[in-house]
Design an enzyme around this catalytic site. Structure first.
Site, PDB file in Angstrom:
ATOM      1  CG  ASP A  31      -7.524  68.451 -10.915  1.00  0.00           C
ATOM      2  OD1 ASP A  31      -7.145  68.207  -9.758  1.00  0.00           O
ATOM      3  OD2 ASP A  31      -7.874  69.588 -11.309  1.00  0.00           O
ATOM      4  CD  GLU A  83     -28.976  48.960  -7.502  1.00  0.00           C
ATOM      5  OE1 GLU A  83     -28.757  48.886  -8.716  1.00  0.00           O
ATOM      6  OE2 GLU A  83     -29.354  49.982  -6.924  1.00  0.00           O
ATOM      7  CB  CYS A 120     -30.865  53.498  -5.335  1.00  0.00           C
ATOM      8  SG  CYS A 120     -29.335  53.264  -6.222  1.00  0.00           S
ATOM      9  CB  THR A 163     -20.009  56.906  -8.219  1.00  0.00           C
ATOM     10  OG1 THR A 163     -20.450  55.873  -9.120  1.00  0.00           O
ATOM     11  CG2 THR A 163     -19.734  58.174  -9.013  1.00  0.00           C
ATOM     12  CG  HIS A 243     -30.329  57.903  -4.471  1.00  0.00           C
ATOM     13  ND1 HIS A 243     -29.619  56.915  -3.831  1.00  0.00           N
ATOM     14  CD2 HIS A 243     -29.931  57.873  -5.776  1.00  0.00           C
ATOM     15  CE1 HIS A 243     -28.843  56.299  -4.708  1.00  0.00           C
ATOM     16  NE2 HIS A 243     -29.018  56.856  -5.893  1.00  0.00           N
ATOM     17  CE  LYS A 252     -24.732  67.985 -12.199  1.00  0.00           C
ATOM     18  NZ  LYS A 252     -24.044  69.200 -12.533  1.00  0.00           N
TER      19      LYS A 252
HETATM   20  P1  HMG Z   1     -17.560  61.746 -15.360  1.00  0.00           P
HETATM   21  O1  HMG Z   1     -17.344  61.713 -16.801  1.00  0.00           O
HETATM   22  O2  HMG Z   1     -16.705  60.912 -14.490  1.00  0.00           O
HETATM   23  O3  HMG Z   1     -17.401  63.167 -14.752  1.00  0.00           O
HETATM   24  O4  HMG Z   1     -19.085  61.323 -15.158  1.00  0.00           O
HETATM   25  P2  HMG Z   1     -17.640  64.622 -15.396  1.00  0.00           P
HETATM   26  O5  HMG Z   1     -16.600  64.910 -16.395  1.00  0.00           O
HETATM   27  O6  HMG Z   1     -19.104  64.777 -15.794  1.00  0.00           O
HETATM   28  O7  HMG Z   1     -17.364  65.494 -14.120  1.00  0.00           O
HETATM   29  C1  HMG Z   1     -18.181  65.370 -12.980  1.00  0.00           C
HETATM   30  C2  HMG Z   1     -18.240  66.748 -12.339  1.00  0.00           C
HETATM   31  O8  HMG Z   1     -16.929  67.116 -11.925  1.00  0.00           O
HETATM   32  C3  HMG Z   1     -18.697  67.872 -13.290  1.00  0.00           C
HETATM   33  O9  HMG Z   1     -19.455  68.783 -12.502  1.00  0.00           O
HETATM   34  C4  HMG Z   1     -17.380  68.506 -13.724  1.00  0.00           C
HETATM   35  O10 HMG Z   1     -17.536  69.853 -14.120  1.00  0.00           O
HETATM   36  C5  HMG Z   1     -16.581  68.394 -12.448  1.00  0.00           C
HETATM   37  P3  HMG Z   1     -20.820  69.422 -13.067  1.00  0.00           P
HETATM   38  O11 HMG Z   1     -20.418  70.213 -14.246  1.00  0.00           O
HETATM   39  O12 HMG Z   1     -21.686  68.231 -13.448  1.00  0.00           O
HETATM   40  O13 HMG Z   1     -21.342  70.167 -11.907  1.00  0.00           O
HETATM   41  N1  HMG Z   1     -15.122  68.396 -12.664  1.00  0.00           N
HETATM   42  C6  HMG Z   1     -14.266  69.101 -11.897  1.00  0.00           C
HETATM   43  N2  HMG Z   1     -14.458  69.932 -10.853  1.00  0.00           N
HETATM   44  C7  HMG Z   1     -13.356  70.503 -10.275  1.00  0.00           C
HETATM   45  N3  HMG Z   1     -12.091  70.268 -10.712  1.00  0.00           N
HETATM   46  C8  HMG Z   1     -11.860  69.455 -11.754  1.00  0.00           C
HETATM   47  C9  HMG Z   1     -12.968  68.833 -12.406  1.00  0.00           C
HETATM   48  N4  HMG Z   1     -13.095  67.960 -13.440  1.00  0.00           N
HETATM   49  C10 HMG Z   1     -14.409  67.723 -13.584  1.00  0.00           C
HETATM   50  N5  HMG Z   1     -10.611  69.232 -12.174  1.00  0.00           N
HETATM   51  C11 HMG Z   1     -20.973  60.531 -14.023  1.00  0.00           C
HETATM   52  C12 HMG Z   1     -19.899  61.578 -14.063  1.00  0.00           C
HETATM   53  C13 HMG Z   1     -21.996  60.863 -12.974  1.00  0.00           C
HETATM   54  C14 HMG Z   1     -21.681  60.465 -15.380  1.00  0.00           C
HETATM   55  C15 HMG Z   1     -20.308  59.165 -13.723  1.00  0.00           C
HETATM   56  O14 HMG Z   1     -19.714  59.204 -12.453  1.00  0.00           O
HETATM   57  C16 HMG Z   1     -21.279  57.994 -13.756  1.00  0.00           C
HETATM   58  O15 HMG Z   1     -21.550  57.440 -14.810  1.00  0.00           O
HETATM   59  N6  HMG Z   1     -21.789  57.546 -12.561  1.00  0.00           N
HETATM   60  C17 HMG Z   1     -22.700  56.449 -12.442  1.00  0.00           C
HETATM   61  C18 HMG Z   1     -24.127  56.856 -12.689  1.00  0.00           C
HETATM   62  C19 HMG Z   1     -24.638  57.788 -11.617  1.00  0.00           C
HETATM   63  O16 HMG Z   1     -24.164  57.827 -10.501  1.00  0.00           O
HETATM   64  N7  HMG Z   1     -25.729  58.535 -11.953  1.00  0.00           N
HETATM   65  C20 HMG Z   1     -26.348  59.429 -10.995  1.00  0.00           C
HETATM   66  C21 HMG Z   1     -27.845  59.559 -11.214  1.00  0.00           C
HETATM   67  S1  HMG Z   1     -28.631  57.973 -11.369  1.00  0.00           S
HETATM   68  C22 HMG Z   1     -28.709  57.371  -9.728  1.00  0.00           C
HETATM   69  O17 HMG Z   1     -28.496  58.076  -8.791  1.00  0.00           O
HETATM   70  C23 HMG Z   1     -29.051  55.925  -9.576  1.00  0.00           C
HETATM   71  C24 HMG Z   1     -27.901  55.023  -9.157  1.00  0.00           C
HETATM   72  O18 HMG Z   1     -27.617  55.217  -7.790  1.00  0.00           O
HETATM   73  C25 HMG Z   1     -28.253  53.563  -9.441  1.00  0.00           C
HETATM   74  C26 HMG Z   1     -29.553  53.014  -8.880  1.00  0.00           C
HETATM   75  O19 HMG Z   1     -30.578  53.673  -8.709  1.00  0.00           O
HETATM   76  O20 HMG Z   1     -29.546  51.802  -8.673  1.00  0.00           O
HETATM   77  C27 HMG Z   1     -26.635  55.295  -9.936  1.00  0.00           C
END
Ligand code: HMG
Length: 444
Positions: A31, A83, A120, A163, A243, A252
């Protein structure tokens, strides 16, 4: 000591765009609102085949030097935060300096160059290093160039794929800066965590859900550490750039941050009339009961007018570039700051003397909070940026083209892909040298 901070900033986005709701979602069978509403993202930026962390960083730096009328002699330090480095010894800053020396008279032979790594957060750490170098009086009147540059690619079909992003932010750090002055006070939250890492590999190993918990935990610690030195009342800050791996993460973090900085203030008392006071751990027999009460309080807090007004004013304006480009890793918090300042300029808001609370983060993991005071020249600086034009001019990839571009940037594959855009007035990756070093040239 005079103030030290960011005197000028430039950004350079990767020249390709992957539209998430239109192109990525249908190919994944998802979606589109999962991306636009859930993660809060519209598009990711990608490097064209002749772009990489060096070209994006050098192009942002050149634009900045041209605009500020700088020569190499004016710069005593070049630090690159990344990185996405491709060499364990030779720092990216030497490549960037080599690029710039192709187009300017003079050289950077007396500039100290380095590379900062801590996921980051290293973009902010490089900023801190430059601040300290200048504040210590070791700069001999020269400014520092800090460049945060990344190609934030994840493995295909991994949880982080939506992302992704690519781009560079170049910042000039100097005394008596035009954009923002940095506070002395800093708060840290740091722990040995295994949530996101790249052990000698290009694409990250990531435990996505856990990485979000770690982000929030370290951010809370950093906030507590900062609060031990300075006030954090929500009304003290015009904007709070976080960030931003994706805007949904900041939704959040914003709620957690607000609960924290409103505690024991007049705001908590005002909000208590509607939803009660914040739960205090000492009032509970066990941790579980306390956590349940916190969750329920947060659900109520999210719906209050006070919180929503604060979020709309202090957080939402920081997310506009991120929504269009995805995660730029080291540059991400710095484009959040730029987004906020651009929003203030567009709405004619006076900002000089106002303060920002800047919340940086890097996996592995560490958060850092510091404050910034907006300086008189901020409007002129941000009005010189060409962000909208750069975003508009990106080439819009089909899904099949995206797959090829991802392969072309995969270090383990040898995929020849024609470029999608024509370089003009910029540095490009032009091949490889005899010791496997990358070669760059400037295209008129
Ligand atoms: P995911 O499985 O793709 O998504 O993982 P999800 O199923 O958790 O859904 C994401 C959100 O969309 C949720 O919202 C769902 O409810 C919503 P929440 O409940 O969390 O508020 N959703 C919808 N909303 C409306 N309509 C819909 C619908 N479907 C779902 N139809 C995840 C998400 C972040 C885990 C993934 O993208 C990921 O692994 N990302 C990479 C890691 C990351 O970015 N982590 C963030 C924190 S760590 C960080 O910031 C450091 C980093 O930048 C690296 C560094 O420091 O070097 C990553």
């Amino acid at each position: 000591m005079t103030s030290v901070g960011i005197d000028a900033v430039e950004i350079w986005t990767g020249k390709l765009k992957l539209d998430l709701p239109e192109t990525f979602a249908p190919a994944q069978g998802d979606d589109p609102e999962k991306y636009t509403k859930g993660l809060g993202l519209e598009a990711s930026s990608f490097p064209d085949t002749y772009e990489d962390i060096v070209t994006m960083g050098a192009n942002a730096a050149k634009r900045l030097m041209d605009r500020k009328g700088l020569a190499p002699d004016d710069v005593g330090r070049i630090d690159v935060a990344t990185e996405s480095a491709f060499d364990n010894s030779k720092p990216v800053s030497t490549y960037v300096a080599g690029c710039l020396e192709q187009v300017y008279d003079g050289d950077f032979h007396h500039a100290n160059k380095g590379e900062r790594k801590f996921a980051c957060i290293s973009g902010t750490q490089a900023l801190d290093d430059a601040y300290n170098w200048i504040a210590a009086g070791r700069n001999r009147g020269r400014a520092a160039l800090v460049i945060a540059t990344d190609t934030a690619l994840y493995a295909r079909d991994s949880s982080g794929e939506a992302t992704q992003g690519a781009g560079a932010v170049a910042m000039l750090i100097d005394e008596d800066p035009s954009v923002v002055a940095l506070s002395h006070e800093q708060g840290y939250g740091s722990a040995d965590e295994t949530d996101f890492l790249k052990p000698q590999q290009q694409f990250p190993s990531v435990d996505g859900k856990r990485s979000m918990q770690v982000y929030l935990a370290r951010m809370r610690e950093a906030l507590e550490d900062f609060e031990s030195q300075a006030s954090t009342h929500p009304e003290d800050f015009a904007y709070v750039p976080f960030h931003t791996p994706f805007p949904g993460m900041v939704r959040k973090a914003g709620l957690l941050g607000y609960r924290h900085i409103a505690r024991n203030t007049d705001l908590e008392t005002e909000i208590a009339e509607e939803i009660g006071r914040q739960p205090r751990e000492e009032d509970f027999d066990d941790r579980e009961g306390y956590e349940e009460a916190i969750q329920s309080y947060m659900d109520d807090l999210k719906r209050t007018e006070q919180y929503q007004d604060w979020y709309d004013a202090a957080i939402e304006p920081t997310l506009s570039i991120s929504r269009q480009v995805g995660n730029w890793y080291t540059g991400s918090v710095h484009i959040a700051r730029v987004s906020a300042l651009l929003s203030a300029a567009e709405t004619g808001r006076g900002l000089t003397g106002d303060r920002l609370l800047v919340a940086s983060y890097g996996s592995g993991a560490q958060a850092e909070i510091h404050a910034e005071t907006v300086r008189e020249g901020w409007r002129e600086e941000v009005e010189a940026l060409t962000v909208d034009e750069q975003l508009r001019r990106r080439y819009d990839l089909t899904f099949e083209e995206y797959e090829r571009v991802h392969d072309a940037h995969n270090h383990d594959l040898d995929t020849e892909v024609e470029e999608f855009t024509q370089p003009s007035g910029e540095f490009v990756h032009a091949g490889w040298g005899r010791m496997n070093e990358r070669k760059y040239e400037y295209v008129e």
